[in-house]
Design a protein around this motif. Structure first.
Motif, PDB file in Angstrom:
ATOM      1  N   GLY A 102       0.789  -1.212   0.000  1.00 41.11           N
ATOM      2  CA  GLY A 102       0.000   0.000   0.000  1.00 41.11           C
ATOM      3  C   GLY A 102       0.828   1.271   0.000  1.00 41.11           C
ATOM      4  N   GLU A 103       0.136   2.373  -0.094  1.00 43.33           N
ATOM      5  CA  GLU A 103       0.744   3.709  -0.124  1.00 43.33           C
ATOM      6  C   GLU A 103       0.062   4.584   0.910  1.00 43.33           C
ATOM      7  OE1 GLU A 103       3.283   4.644  -1.913  1.00 43.33           O
ATOM      8  OE2 GLU A 103       3.469   2.909  -3.239  1.00 43.33           O
ATOM      9  N   PRO A 104       0.803   5.588   1.451  1.00 37.83           N
ATOM     10  CA  PRO A 104       2.178   5.977   1.141  1.00 37.83           C
ATOM     11  C   PRO A 104       3.195   5.102   1.877  1.00 37.83           C
ATOM     12  CG  PRO A 104       1.298   7.424   2.819  1.00 37.83           C
ATOM     13  CD  PRO A 104       0.174   6.515   2.431  1.00 37.83           C
ATOM     14  N   ARG A 105       4.380   4.992   1.302  1.00 37.41           N
ATOM     15  CA  ARG A 105       5.443   4.235   1.935  1.00 37.41           C
ATOM     16  C   ARG A 105       6.083   5.048   3.055  1.00 37.41           C
ATOM     17  NH1 ARG A 105       6.753  -0.572  -0.746  1.00 37.41           N
ATOM     18  NH2 ARG A 105       4.822  -1.181  -1.805  1.00 37.41           N
ATOM     19  N   VAL A 106       6.744   4.359   3.955  1.00 42.65           N
ATOM     20  CA  VAL A 106       7.306   5.010   5.138  1.00 42.65           C
ATOM     21  C   VAL A 106       8.287   6.108   4.754  1.00 42.65           C
ATOM     22  CG1 VAL A 106       8.628   4.687   7.251  1.00 42.65           C
ATOM     23  CG2 VAL A 106       6.986   2.946   6.545  1.00 42.65           C
ATOM     24  N   ALA A 107       9.157   5.844   3.804  1.00 46.25           N
ATOM     25  CA  ALA A 107      10.174   6.836   3.432  1.00 46.25           C
ATOM     26  C   ALA A 107       9.531   8.135   2.966  1.00 46.25           C
ATOM     27  CB  ALA A 107      11.085   6.265   2.345  1.00 46.25           C
ATOM     28  N   SER A 108       8.440   8.039   2.217  1.00 50.00           N
ATOM     29  CA  SER A 108       7.741   9.224   1.737  1.00 50.00           C
ATOM     30  C   SER A 108       7.109   9.986   2.894  1.00 50.00           C
ATOM     31  CB  SER A 108       6.661   8.813   0.726  1.00 50.00           C
ATOM     32  OG  SER A 108       5.866   9.920   0.345  1.00 50.00           O
ATOM     33  N   VAL A 109       6.535   9.264   3.847  1.00 52.03           N
ATOM     34  CA  VAL A 109       5.909   9.903   5.003  1.00 52.03           C
ATOM     35  C   VAL A 109       6.965  10.582   5.867  1.00 52.03           C
ATOM     36  CG1 VAL A 109       4.599   9.465   7.113  1.00 52.03           C
ATOM     37  CG2 VAL A 109       3.935   8.343   4.989  1.00 52.03           C
ATOM     38  N   VAL A 110       8.107   9.927   6.061  1.00 54.32           N
ATOM     39  CA  VAL A 110       9.191  10.527   6.846  1.00 54.32           C
ATOM     40  C   VAL A 110       9.675  11.805   6.190  1.00 54.32           C
ATOM     41  CG1 VAL A 110      11.597  10.222   7.569  1.00 54.32           C
ATOM     42  CG2 VAL A 110       9.952   8.369   7.917  1.00 54.32           C
ATOM     43  N   ALA A 111       9.836  11.789   4.877  1.00 54.59           N
ATOM     44  CA  ALA A 111      10.302  12.987   4.164  1.00 54.59           C
ATOM     45  C   ALA A 111       9.304  14.138   4.311  1.00 54.59           C
ATOM     46  CB  ALA A 111      10.525  12.649   2.694  1.00 54.59           C
ATOM     47  N   SER A 112       8.021  13.829   4.241  1.00 54.12           N
ATOM     48  CA  SER A 112       7.002  14.870   4.380  1.00 54.12           C
ATOM     49  C   SER A 112       6.944  15.413   5.805  1.00 54.12           C
ATOM     50  CB  SER A 112       5.630  14.314   3.985  1.00 54.12           C
ATOM     51  OG  SER A 112       5.604  13.945   2.628  1.00 54.12           O
ATOM     52  N   ALA A 113       7.148  14.528   6.777  1.00 58.04           N
ATOM     53  CA  ALA A 113       7.061  14.924   8.186  1.00 58.04           C
ATOM     54  C   ALA A 113       8.264  15.727   8.641  1.00 58.04           C
ATOM     55  CB  ALA A 113       6.906  13.682   9.067  1.00 58.04           C
ATOM     56  N   ALA A 114       9.340  15.696   7.874  1.00 59.66           N
ATOM     57  CA  ALA A 114      10.563  16.391   8.287  1.00 59.66           C
ATOM     58  C   ALA A 114      10.359  17.894   8.412  1.00 59.66           C
ATOM     59  CB  ALA A 114      11.687  16.088   7.303  1.00 59.66           C
ATOM     60  N   ARG A 162       8.043  19.334   9.932  1.00 60.77           N
ATOM     61  CA  ARG A 162       7.386  19.664  11.206  1.00 60.77           C
ATOM     62  C   ARG A 162       8.366  19.915  12.339  1.00 60.77           C
ATOM     63  NH1 ARG A 162       2.415  15.336  11.808  1.00 60.77           N
ATOM     64  NH2 ARG A 162       1.579  15.494   9.677  1.00 60.77           N
ATOM     65  N   GLY A 163       9.561  19.387  12.237  1.00 55.89           N
ATOM     66  CA  GLY A 163      10.503  19.533  13.341  1.00 55.89           C
ATOM     67  C   GLY A 163      11.863  18.997  12.965  1.00 55.89           C
ATOM     68  N   PRO A 164      12.806  19.103  13.885  1.00 53.51           N
ATOM     69  CA  PRO A 164      14.185  18.726  13.573  1.00 53.51           C
ATOM     70  C   PRO A 164      14.407  17.230  13.398  1.00 53.51           C
ATOM     71  CG  PRO A 164      13.963  19.303  15.896  1.00 53.51           C
ATOM     72  CD  PRO A 164      12.671  19.675  15.240  1.00 53.51           C
ATOM     73  N   ARG A 165      13.577  16.409  14.049  1.00 52.83           N
ATOM     74  CA  ARG A 165      13.801  14.959  13.932  1.00 52.83           C
ATOM     75  C   ARG A 165      12.473  14.235  13.713  1.00 52.83           C
ATOM     76  NH1 ARG A 165      17.475  11.637  17.793  1.00 52.83           N
ATOM     77  NH2 ARG A 165      15.564  11.613  19.042  1.00 52.83           N
ATOM     78  N   VAL A 166      12.555  13.210  12.879  1.00 49.45           N
ATOM     79  CA  VAL A 166      11.413  12.331  12.653  1.00 49.45           C
ATOM     80  C   VAL A 166      11.795  10.951  13.167  1.00 49.45           C
ATOM     81  CG1 VAL A 166       9.861  11.290  10.964  1.00 49.45           C
ATOM     82  CG2 VAL A 166      10.711  13.627  10.626  1.00 49.45           C
ATOM     83  N   VAL A 167      10.909  10.358  13.983  1.00 46.24           N
ATOM     84  CA  VAL A 167      11.169   9.037  14.548  1.00 46.24           C
ATOM     85  C   VAL A 167      10.050   8.102  14.142  1.00 46.24           C
ATOM     86  CG1 VAL A 167      12.482   9.981  16.479  1.00 46.24           C
ATOM     87  CG2 VAL A 167      10.018   9.601  16.748  1.00 46.24           C
ATOM     88  N   ALA A 168      10.390   6.838  13.972  1.00 48.03           N
ATOM     89  CA  ALA A 168       9.424   5.852  13.496  1.00 48.03           C
ATOM     90  C   ALA A 168       9.008   4.922  14.624  1.00 48.03           C
ATOM     91  CB  ALA A 168      10.015   5.033  12.354  1.00 48.03           C
ATOM     92  N   ALA A 169       7.715   4.932  14.934  1.00 52.78           N
ATOM     93  CA  ALA A 169       7.141   3.956  15.855  1.00 52.78           C
ATOM     94  C   ALA A 169       6.778   2.723  15.035  1.00 52.78           C
ATOM     95  CB  ALA A 169       5.895   4.530  16.528  1.00 52.78           C
ATOM     96  N   THR A 170       7.227   1.566  15.460  1.00 54.42           N
ATOM     97  CA  THR A 170       7.123   0.356  14.662  1.00 54.42           C
ATOM     98  C   THR A 170       5.899  -0.457  15.049  1.00 54.42           C
ATOM     99  OG1 THR A 170       9.534   0.286  14.445  1.00 54.42           O
ATOM    100  CG2 THR A 170       8.335  -1.733  13.950  1.00 54.42           C
ATOM    101  N   TRP A 171       4.912  -0.499  14.164  1.00 52.50           N
ATOM    102  CA  TRP A 171       3.680  -1.250  14.413  1.00 52.50           C
ATOM    103  C   TRP A 171       3.827  -2.667  13.852  1.00 52.50           C
ATOM    104  CZ3 TRP A 171       0.247  -0.772  17.899  1.00 52.50           C
ATOM    105  CH2 TRP A 171      -1.081  -1.203  17.760  1.00 52.50           C
ATOM    106  N   LEU A 172       4.803  -3.360  14.426  1.00 53.06           N
ATOM    107  CA  LEU A 172       5.079  -4.754  14.104  1.00 53.06           C
ATOM    108  C   LEU A 172       5.254  -5.500  15.419  1.00 53.06           C
ATOM    109  CD1 LEU A 172       7.883  -4.296  11.384  1.00 53.06           C
ATOM    110  CD2 LEU A 172       5.474  -4.859  10.935  1.00 53.06           C
ATOM    111  N   LEU A 173       4.959  -6.789  15.408  1.00 56.56           N
ATOM    112  CA  LEU A 173       5.079  -7.548  16.644  1.00 56.56           C
ATOM    113  C   LEU A 173       6.459  -8.167  16.833  1.00 56.56           C
ATOM    114  CD1 LEU A 173       1.559  -9.204  16.692  1.00 56.56           C
ATOM    115  CD2 LEU A 173       2.544  -7.845  18.547  1.00 56.56           C
ATOM    116  N   ALA A 174       7.123  -8.512  15.748  1.00 54.79           N
ATOM    117  CA  ALA A 174       8.415  -9.204  15.868  1.00 54.79           C
ATOM    118  C   ALA A 174       9.367  -8.725  14.770  1.00 54.79           C
ATOM    119  CB  ALA A 174       8.218 -10.713  15.768  1.00 54.79           C
TER     120      ALA A 174
END
Length: 234
Positions: free
Chosen positions: A160-172, A174-186
């Protein structure tokens, strides 16, 4: 009366770290439920399958799907596999997510990875084209938004879309750092791919956090109650 067995059903992975995570979670659940027979099965990739695991478990059994959303595996695969066994003493509990306790785990994993107040958080998920799974993901993002104080956008790792890299680039912006919360179990390939998504910090998967164990127990207890009300295994 003997308590129903608990069968934890994971997606399945050939990744050694991922398998080790599931084994640790299994051990934690067994420790929390010493009077209950607890097993582990996989919906895909590796065994034992649901049918194979059930063959060694006398009923009644509560299957707890260890999935963060009610996608194809939960809605289609699991019922089909269960029907093929011919068993009428098995209850399938609700999936893990979205659960507010797991959003707390996301925040703990971010803090452990070095996230700081003021960071812009994005939610990285495996992704699904299933409408129900997408609804569950949006709910998880809304719960996380309420906790961090800004809108948390969702990025997909694989489907699916949008991919994480695209979202991180867009979110940059908003502030000095973008961090990824991982919605995975393992851990596994999906988590490793996040290293190239451009986030300053990538949190570990939810794993065998105590609150993940608590969700397993809650789903099991609800399944036991549902089974008793329906006369399953009576």
């Amino acid at each position: 009366m003997t308590a129903p067995a608990l069968l934890l059903l994971a997606h399945g992975t050939a990744d050694a770290d991922g398998r080790a995570t599931w084994e640790r979670l299994l051990a934690s659940v067994r420790h929390a439920l010493p009077a209950v027979t607890v097993g582990l099965a996989y919906a895909d990739v590796v065994g034992p399958t649901l049918a194979e695991a059930l063959s060694s478990l006398p009923g009644p059994v509560v299957v707890v799907p260890a999935f963060l959303a009610s996608g194809y595996h939960v809605r289609v695969d699991v019922p089909e596999q269960l029907a093929a066994t011919g068993r009428d003493d098995v209850v399938v509990a609700e999936t893990f997510g979205p659960d507010p306790r797991l959003v707390g785990v996301l925040l703990d994993r971010l803090a452990e990875a070095g996230a700081r107040p003021g960071d812009t958080v994005v939610l990285a998920a495996a992704g699904s084209r299933d409408p129900g799974a997408q609804d569950d993901l949006r709910t998880a993002a809304a719960l996380l938004t309420a906790r961090v104080g800004h809108e948390v956008p969702v990025g997909y790792i694989a489907g699916g879309e949008p991919r994480v890299a695209s979202v991180v680039a867009s979110a940059a912006s908003r502030g000095p750092r973008v961090v990824a919360a991982t919605w995975l179990l393992a851990p596994g390939a999906f988590h490793r791919w996040l290293a190239d998504a451009g986030a300053a910090v990538v949190a570990e998967p939810l794993g065998d956090h105590p609150d993940v164990v608590a969700v397993v127990l809650a789903r099991y207890e609800a399944g036991v109650s549902a089974g008793a009300a329906a006369g399953v295994g009576a």
